[in-house]
Scaffold this active site. Structure first.
Site, PDB file in Angstrom:
ATOM      1  N   ARG A   1      90.210-109.921  34.378  1.00 27.67           N
ATOM      2  CA  ARG A   1      89.080-109.276  33.707  1.00 27.67           C
ATOM      3  C   ARG A   1      89.521-108.735  32.355  1.00 27.67           C
ATOM      4  O   ARG A   1      90.683-108.366  32.181  1.00 27.67           O
ATOM      5  CB  ARG A   1      88.540-108.110  34.541  1.00 27.67           C
ATOM      6  CG  ARG A   1      88.010-108.513  35.890  1.00 27.67           C
ATOM      7  CD  ARG A   1      86.644-109.144  35.783  1.00 27.67           C
ATOM      8  NE  ARG A   1      86.140-109.531  37.097  1.00 27.67           N
ATOM      9  CZ  ARG A   1      85.037-110.244  37.267  1.00 27.67           C
ATOM     10  NH1 ARG A   1      84.318-110.656  36.237  1.00 27.67           N
ATOM     11  NH2 ARG A   1      84.637-110.576  38.474  1.00 27.67           N
TER      12      ARG A   1
ATOM     13  N   HIS B   1     100.799-113.786  30.122  1.00 30.87           N
ATOM     14  CA  HIS B   1      99.881-114.912  29.925  1.00 30.87           C
ATOM     15  C   HIS B   1     100.664-116.221  30.018  1.00 30.87           C
ATOM     16  O   HIS B   1     101.736-116.346  29.412  1.00 30.87           O
ATOM     17  CB  HIS B   1      99.195-114.794  28.563  1.00 30.87           C
ATOM     18  CG  HIS B   1      98.165-115.852  28.347  1.00 30.87           C
ATOM     19  ND1 HIS B   1      96.918-115.798  28.948  1.00 30.87           N
ATOM     20  CD2 HIS B   1      98.206-117.020  27.651  1.00 30.87           C
ATOM     21  CE1 HIS B   1      96.233-116.882  28.606  1.00 30.87           C
ATOM     22  NE2 HIS B   1      96.980-117.639  27.824  1.00 30.87           N
TER      23      HIS B   1
ATOM     24  N   ASN C   1     100.387-107.262  29.148  1.00 29.52           N
ATOM     25  CA  ASN C   1      99.770-108.403  29.826  1.00 29.52           C
ATOM     26  C   ASN C   1     100.734-109.581  29.847  1.00 29.52           C
ATOM     27  O   ASN C   1     101.504-109.777  28.902  1.00 29.52           O
ATOM     28  CB  ASN C   1      98.494-108.821  29.075  1.00 29.52           C
ATOM     29  CG  ASN C   1      97.769-109.976  29.763  1.00 29.52           C
ATOM     30  OD1 ASN C   1      97.591-109.983  30.976  1.00 29.52           O
ATOM     31  ND2 ASN C   1      97.366-110.976  28.986  1.00 29.52           N
TER      32      ASN C   1
ATOM     33  N   ARG D   1      81.002-103.698  31.493  1.00 35.12           N
ATOM     34  CA  ARG D   1      82.462-103.661  31.293  1.00 35.12           C
ATOM     35  C   ARG D   1      82.962-102.239  31.011  1.00 35.12           C
ATOM     36  O   ARG D   1      84.058-101.860  31.431  1.00 35.12           O
ATOM     37  CB  ARG D   1      82.828-104.591  30.128  1.00 35.12           C
ATOM     38  CG  ARG D   1      84.315-104.827  29.953  1.00 35.12           C
ATOM     39  CD  ARG D   1      84.618-105.782  28.798  1.00 35.12           C
ATOM     40  NE  ARG D   1      83.823-106.988  28.823  1.00 35.12           N
ATOM     41  CZ  ARG D   1      84.039-108.028  29.620  1.00 35.12           C
ATOM     42  NH1 ARG D   1      85.062-108.012  30.443  1.00 35.12           N
ATOM     43  NH2 ARG D   1      83.266-109.089  29.580  1.00 35.12           N
TER      44      ARG D   1
HETATM   45  C1  GAR Z   1      99.974-115.870  36.214  1.00 37.64           C
HETATM   46  O1  GAR Z   1     100.495-117.139  35.941  1.00 37.64           O
HETATM   47  C2  GAR Z   1      99.516-115.183  34.944  1.00 37.64           C
HETATM   48  O2  GAR Z   1     100.263-115.549  33.822  1.00 37.64           O
HETATM   49  C3  GAR Z   1      98.101-115.673  34.847  1.00 37.64           C
HETATM   50  O3  GAR Z   1      97.618-115.636  36.163  1.00 37.64           O
HETATM   51  C4  GAR Z   1      98.703-115.941  37.045  1.00 37.64           C
HETATM   52  C5  GAR Z   1      98.679-114.942  38.175  1.00 37.64           C
HETATM   53  O4  GAR Z   1      99.587-115.311  39.164  1.00 37.64           O
HETATM   54  N1  GAR Z   1      97.328-114.841  33.985  1.00 37.64           N
HETATM   55  C6  GAR Z   1      96.366-115.300  33.194  1.00 37.64           C
HETATM   56  O5  GAR Z   1      96.017-116.474  33.162  1.00 37.64           O
HETATM   57  C7  GAR Z   1      95.703-114.247  32.324  1.00 37.64           C
HETATM   58  N2  GAR Z   1      94.841-114.850  31.361  1.00 37.64           N
HETATM   59  P1  GAR Z   1     100.026-114.256  40.272  1.00 37.64           P
HETATM   60  O6  GAR Z   1      98.759-113.631  40.846  1.00 37.64           O
HETATM   61  O7  GAR Z   1     100.731-115.080  41.299  1.00 37.64           O
HETATM   62  O8  GAR Z   1     100.920-113.234  39.638  1.00 37.64           O
END
Ligand code: GAR
Length: 217
Positions: free
Chosen positions: A102, A120, A118, A76
């Site tokens: 990641r 979430h 970020n 990492r």
């Molecule tokens: C989004 O809903 C984001 O909140 C989530 O991945 C999706 C990506 O969608 N992120 C996580 O779960 C982070 N832990 P996208 O590629 O269409 O933007």
């Protein structure tokens, strides 16, 4: 500590957007930038996945992109160094994790302190991690939502910049609930990034203060 204060800026703010997948949040940021509403430029899109849809979106928008493969790195720390080096190559002021799946090593927080955002798909601290939407459904919550936060050394933990709730409706499955969550994400993330770029966000411990007295919406 203030962010992107005009006094410390010698150029228009620049960000790197990190993606792992479809990139619909990246698209919302690209669209806001094209409308002149982002207050910063997306200098580079970085993906850990070579065939991520987000890379096509960057290409269509004429935005530079780079792939930093997880599998090309021993650990990492090395992966994180490579990501940060690309960000520095493009002289960015901050990183936006838009569906980046990641976990970055502490070096990223040291190199971009309170400058990594970020998004979430839950109301943190509920349902951190990679499976927030199915976990909210399985738990039977009536409300879930979206959190945008600064990244610190713990996963899905840093100071919360903005949250909005999304009700779970009868008959929801992962697809329908995530779709409604993403409608909120696509509005909230550009709004937060614009505030960040304008230097309007101050962090006081766990609290993020919006200098103009709160969100417009
Ligand atoms: C989004 O809903 C984001 O909140 C989530 O991945 C999706 C990506 O969608 N992120 C996580 O779960 C982070 N832990 P996208 O590629 O269409 O933007």
């Amino acid at each position: 500590m203030p962010f992107l204060e005009s006094a410390e800026m010698t150029h228009a703010p620049r960000i790197a957007v990190l993606v792992s997948g479809r990139g619909s949040n990246l698209q919302a940021l690209l669209d806001a930038e094209a409308r002149g509403e982002l207050g910063c430029s997306i200098a580079v899109v970085i993906s850990d996945v070579p065939d991520a849809g987000g890379l096509d979106r960057a290409k269509d928008a004429g935005t530079p992109s780079r792939v930093v493969r997880w599998s090309d790195h021993a650990n990492r720390d090395s992966f994180t160094t490579a990501i940060c080096d690309v960000a520095d190559e493009f002289s960015v002021d901050g990183l936006v994790l838009a569906g980046f799946m990641r976990i970055l090593a502490p070096e990223a927080i040291d190199r971009f302190p309170n400058r990594i955002i970020n998004i979430h798909p839950s109301l943190l601290p509920s349902f951190p991690g990679a499976h927030a939407v199915p976990q909210a459904l399985a738990y039977g919550v009536a409300l879930t939502g979206v959190t945008v936060h600064f990244v610190d050394r713990e996963v899905d933990h840093g100071p919360i910049i903005a949250q909005e709730s999304v009700p779970v409706e009868a008959g929801d499955d992962e697809v329908t609930l995530h779709r409604r969550i993403q409608q909120v994400e696509h509005r909230l993330l550009p709004e937060v990034v614009a505030a960040f770029a304008a230097g309007e966000l101050d962090v006081d411990g766990r609290n993020v203060v919006w200098k103009r007295g709160g969100r417009a919406s």
